[in-house]
Design a protein around this motif. Structure first.
Motif, PDB file in Angstrom:
ATOM      1  N   HIS A 181      27.752 -32.456  24.926  1.00 57.69           N
ATOM      2  CA  HIS A 181      28.434 -31.797  23.406  1.00 57.69           C
ATOM      3  C   HIS A 181      29.610 -32.777  23.238  1.00 57.69           C
ATOM      4  O   HIS A 181      30.088 -33.717  22.106  1.00 57.69           O
ATOM      5  CB  HIS A 181      29.109 -30.667  24.136  1.00 57.69           C
ATOM      6  N   MET A 182      29.753 -33.362  24.377  1.00 58.35           N
ATOM      7  CA  MET A 182      31.435 -33.962  24.490  1.00 58.35           C
ATOM      8  C   MET A 182      30.786 -35.474  24.055  1.00 58.35           C
ATOM      9  O   MET A 182      31.871 -36.356  23.051  1.00 58.35           O
ATOM     10  CB  MET A 182      32.021 -34.194  25.636  1.00 58.35           C
ATOM     11  N   GLU A 183      29.677 -36.273  24.642  1.00 64.24           N
ATOM     12  CA  GLU A 183      29.332 -37.350  23.802  1.00 64.24           C
ATOM     13  C   GLU A 183      29.408 -37.748  22.465  1.00 64.24           C
ATOM     14  O   GLU A 183      29.683 -37.847  21.464  1.00 64.24           O
ATOM     15  CB  GLU A 183      28.288 -37.756  24.499  1.00 64.24           C
ATOM     16  N   THR A 184      28.628 -36.182  21.697  1.00 66.60           N
ATOM     17  CA  THR A 184      28.361 -36.831  20.160  1.00 66.60           C
ATOM     18  C   THR A 184      29.310 -36.149  19.962  1.00 66.60           C
ATOM     19  O   THR A 184      29.609 -36.370  18.595  1.00 66.60           O
ATOM     20  CB  THR A 184      27.385 -34.955  20.630  1.00 66.60           C
ATOM     21  N   LEU A 185      31.054 -35.011  19.771  1.00 70.70           N
ATOM     22  CA  LEU A 185      31.581 -35.335  19.816  1.00 70.70           C
ATOM     23  C   LEU A 185      32.736 -36.502  19.155  1.00 70.70           C
ATOM     24  O   LEU A 185      33.499 -37.213  18.123  1.00 70.70           O
ATOM     25  CB  LEU A 185      32.380 -34.807  19.933  1.00 70.70           C
ATOM     26  N   TRP A 186      33.038 -37.214  20.608  1.00 68.31           N
ATOM     27  CA  TRP A 186      33.177 -38.720  20.673  1.00 68.31           C
ATOM     28  C   TRP A 186      32.634 -39.749  19.269  1.00 68.31           C
ATOM     29  O   TRP A 186      33.066 -39.892  18.499  1.00 68.31           O
ATOM     30  CB  TRP A 186      33.345 -39.834  21.928  1.00 68.31           C
ATOM     31  N   THR A 187      30.810 -39.864  19.432  1.00 71.50           N
ATOM     32  CA  THR A 187      30.543 -41.244  19.013  1.00 71.50           C
ATOM     33  C   THR A 187      30.401 -40.258  17.881  1.00 71.50           C
ATOM     34  O   THR A 187      30.127 -41.354  16.526  1.00 71.50           O
ATOM     35  CB  THR A 187      28.829 -40.943  19.253  1.00 71.50           C
ATOM     36  N   GLU A 188      30.428 -39.471  17.227  1.00 73.28           N
ATOM     37  CA  GLU A 188      30.330 -38.666  15.770  1.00 73.28           C
ATOM     38  C   GLU A 188      32.027 -38.818  14.925  1.00 73.28           C
ATOM     39  O   GLU A 188      31.372 -38.905  13.887  1.00 73.28           O
ATOM     40  CB  GLU A 188      28.982 -37.243  15.496  1.00 73.28           C
ATOM     41  N   TYR A 189      32.225 -38.290  15.801  1.00 76.95           N
ATOM     42  CA  TYR A 189      34.042 -37.526  15.267  1.00 76.95           C
ATOM     43  C   TYR A 189      35.223 -38.751  15.474  1.00 76.95           C
ATOM     44  O   TYR A 189      36.241 -39.148  14.929  1.00 76.95           O
ATOM     45  CB  TYR A 189      33.792 -35.879  15.467  1.00 76.95           C
ATOM     46  N   VAL A 190      35.053 -38.855  16.776  1.00 77.79           N
ATOM     47  CA  VAL A 190      36.529 -39.463  17.489  1.00 77.79           C
ATOM     48  C   VAL A 190      37.016 -40.853  17.112  1.00 77.79           C
ATOM     49  O   VAL A 190      36.940 -41.255  16.502  1.00 77.79           O
ATOM     50  CB  VAL A 190      36.845 -38.984  18.138  1.00 77.79           C
ATOM     51  N   ALA A 191      35.422 -41.558  17.200  1.00 82.57           N
ATOM     52  CA  ALA A 191      34.787 -42.703  17.090  1.00 82.57           C
ATOM     53  C   ALA A 191      35.035 -43.112  15.796  1.00 82.57           C
ATOM     54  O   ALA A 191      35.636 -44.411  15.778  1.00 82.57           O
ATOM     55  CB  ALA A 191      33.786 -42.963  18.004  1.00 82.57           C
ATOM     56  N   LYS A 192      34.780 -42.327  14.969  1.00 78.99           N
ATOM     57  CA  LYS A 192      35.038 -42.210  13.783  1.00 78.99           C
ATOM     58  C   LYS A 192      36.199 -42.819  12.881  1.00 78.99           C
ATOM     59  O   LYS A 192      36.704 -43.093  11.707  1.00 78.99           O
ATOM     60  CB  LYS A 192      33.642 -42.043  12.795  1.00 78.99           C
ATOM     61  N   SER A 193      37.440 -42.439  13.493  1.00 81.39           N
ATOM     62  CA  SER A 193      38.361 -41.460  13.117  1.00 81.39           C
ATOM     63  C   SER A 193      38.968 -42.830  12.835  1.00 81.39           C
ATOM     64  O   SER A 193      39.036 -43.748  13.519  1.00 81.39           O
ATOM     65  CB  SER A 193      38.676 -40.294  13.796  1.00 81.39           C
ATOM     66  N   GLN A 194      40.156 -42.011  12.603  1.00 83.05           N
ATOM     67  CA  GLN A 194      41.662 -43.397  12.626  1.00 83.05           C
ATOM     68  C   GLN A 194      42.784 -43.205  13.523  1.00 83.05           C
ATOM     69  O   GLN A 194      43.817 -43.643  13.062  1.00 83.05           O
ATOM     70  CB  GLN A 194      41.997 -43.740  11.222  1.00 83.05           C
ATOM     71  N   ALA A 195      42.484 -42.425  13.984  1.00 84.29           N
ATOM     72  CA  ALA A 195      43.364 -42.014  15.376  1.00 84.29           C
ATOM     73  C   ALA A 195      43.380 -42.945  15.675  1.00 84.29           C
ATOM     74  O   ALA A 195      42.251 -43.339  16.750  1.00 84.29           O
ATOM     75  CB  ALA A 195      42.739 -40.481  16.349  1.00 84.29           C
ATOM     76  N   LYS A 196      45.015 -43.648  16.719  1.00 82.22           N
ATOM     77  CA  LYS A 196      45.070 -45.101  17.630  1.00 82.22           C
ATOM     78  C   LYS A 196      46.010 -44.205  18.669  1.00 82.22           C
ATOM     79  O   LYS A 196      46.028 -45.193  20.089  1.00 82.22           O
ATOM     80  CB  LYS A 196      46.153 -45.644  16.030  1.00 82.22           C
TER      81      LYS A 196
END
Length: 405
Positions: A181-196
């Protein structure tokens, strides 16, 4: 023996009907966020049928489901988070789970990710027991969400325990375990976000998922994750895949607030038994209470990490604004010793210990932490999906858990 098994089978198939709303149960939350009987104003009573433990437990679980839906609603209405379904490319009639996130998740510079432990808890909760027996603030993640929003963070609220559907038989694609679940959240959302600038707050088994995520995305973690705040985490460097680089990351940017006795007040350095993550006291001896009891210290830690991330190469050194040295000497010595080892010998040591599963270690560790609460135990919150579980012993709770702060 045949009659005994028949009677046991009949008992297991026994079903009860319970209300669908808190008001129909006769309860509601007062202005202080405490669950009280609508007529008597008394706290929640677990035992309503003296000779029917099964009924009492199922009633408790039914009320827990109602409260879970209430917390979902509060996140959507009070903190304006969106409920997002997963997998996002689900086919028609395919089982789905969900999590919660801010509207500005893709554009905000700052991001906070909240991860609860395993067991019966769902998105937005730290401990269902605390919601029922203490108050909403101590049992939910709502105070963390509000603080994050007030300080310019977008928010992701993970939902790592909702892994199955269709009567608990079908695993949900991309979300079949907390780690996945956490891997999915990271690859689908966090990695694609602009959060620095990213902060992660994880309780108990959430620390296991966080460590695996960090190892799988270490380069991205080093660039973007400025603070990892753990509460009574059950991660294990020896039992999980880890590297020297991962150890360095945890020493510089992570801290674990662990349950401890009254002799160790909040933020007191603890001997973490050679764990590489700096560990301090959460100011309580209760596993389920550690997130709430250390909340203000966590916020301070995140602010310090963010403000000093561009200036410090070792952010776990003693801060000018704090008298706490978050790294006990024993951990420093162990870390230095590990750095001197060759890569091959370190890898061999990790491989030789990999035979023991994280799940086994998590369960035994959690059991040990909760053994101090046996005198108040009356029933259990367990994970019906069969995952490694934070075993929460449901009780009437202490007279005043807040006195531990």
């Amino acid at each position: 023996m045949g009659n005994y098994l028949k009677n046991m089978s009949a008992k297991k198939s026994k079903e009860y009907t319970f209300p669908d709303t808190l008001e129909e149960f006769g309860y509601g939350f007062n202005d202080a966020g405490q669950l009280r009987h609508l007529e008597t104003k008394e706290p929640f009573q677990f035992q309503v049928r003296e000779d029917d433990l099964e009924y009492n437990q199922k009633r408790y679980e039914a009320m827990g489901e109602v409260i879970t839906d209430m917390v979902y609603s509060m996140m959507e209405k009070d903190t304006r988070l969106q409920r997002i379904s997963l997998p996002k490319d689900a086919k028609e009639n395919e089982p789905q789970t969900f999590f919660f996130m801010s509207n500005d998740i893709m554009t905000a510079r700052r991001l906070m990710i909240l991860i609860h432990g395993s067991g019966a808890v769902r998105a937005g909760q730290w401990a269902r027991k605390l919601i029922i027996n203490d108050c909403l603030d101590s049992g939910t993640q709502l105070p963390f969400i509000r603080w994050a929003q007030e300080h310019g963070f977008s928010v992701i609220v993970a939902n790592p325990n909702l892994n199955r559907a269709n009567g608990e038989r079908t695993l949900i694609r991309g979300n079949s375990s907390p780690e996945e679940h956490m891997e999915t959240l990271w690859t689908e959302y966090v990695a694609k976000s602009q959060a620095k600038d990213i902060a992660i707050v994880a309780h108990s088994y959430g620390g296991v998922s966080t460590m695996e995520l960090a190892e799988n995305h270490l380069e991205d973690f080093n660039k973007r994750v400025k603070a990892v705040a753990l509460t009574d985490s059950v991660h294990k460097f020896a039992h999980q895949k880890s590297s020297e680089q991962l150890i360095n990351f945890y020493q510089q940017r992570a801290r674990n607030w662990a349950s401890a006795g009254s002799q160790d007040p909040l933020d007191s350095p603890l001997d973490s038994r050679m764990d590489f993550c700096p560990t301090v006291s959460a100011g309580t001896d209760r596993h389920d209470y550690t997130s709430y009891s250390s909340m203000t210290s966590i916020f301070k830690f995140i602010e310090e990490q963010f403000s000093g991330s561009k200036k410090k190469t070792d952010s776990v050194n003693k801060s000018k604004s704090s008298s706490v040295d978050p790294v006990p000497k024993a951990e420093k010595d162990k870390a230095n010793e590990n750095v001197k080892k060759s890569t091959d010998s370190a890898a061999a040591a990790l491989e030789s210990s990999a035979g023991e599963t994280t799940e086994k270690e998590d369960t035994s560790n959690t059991q040990e932490m909760l053994s101090q609460q046996d005198t108040e135990a009356m029933s259990q919150d367990t994970n019906s999906q069969g995952a490694t579980s934070d075993i929460e012993m449901d009780s009437q709770g202490p007279t005043s858990p807040k006195s531990e702060l």
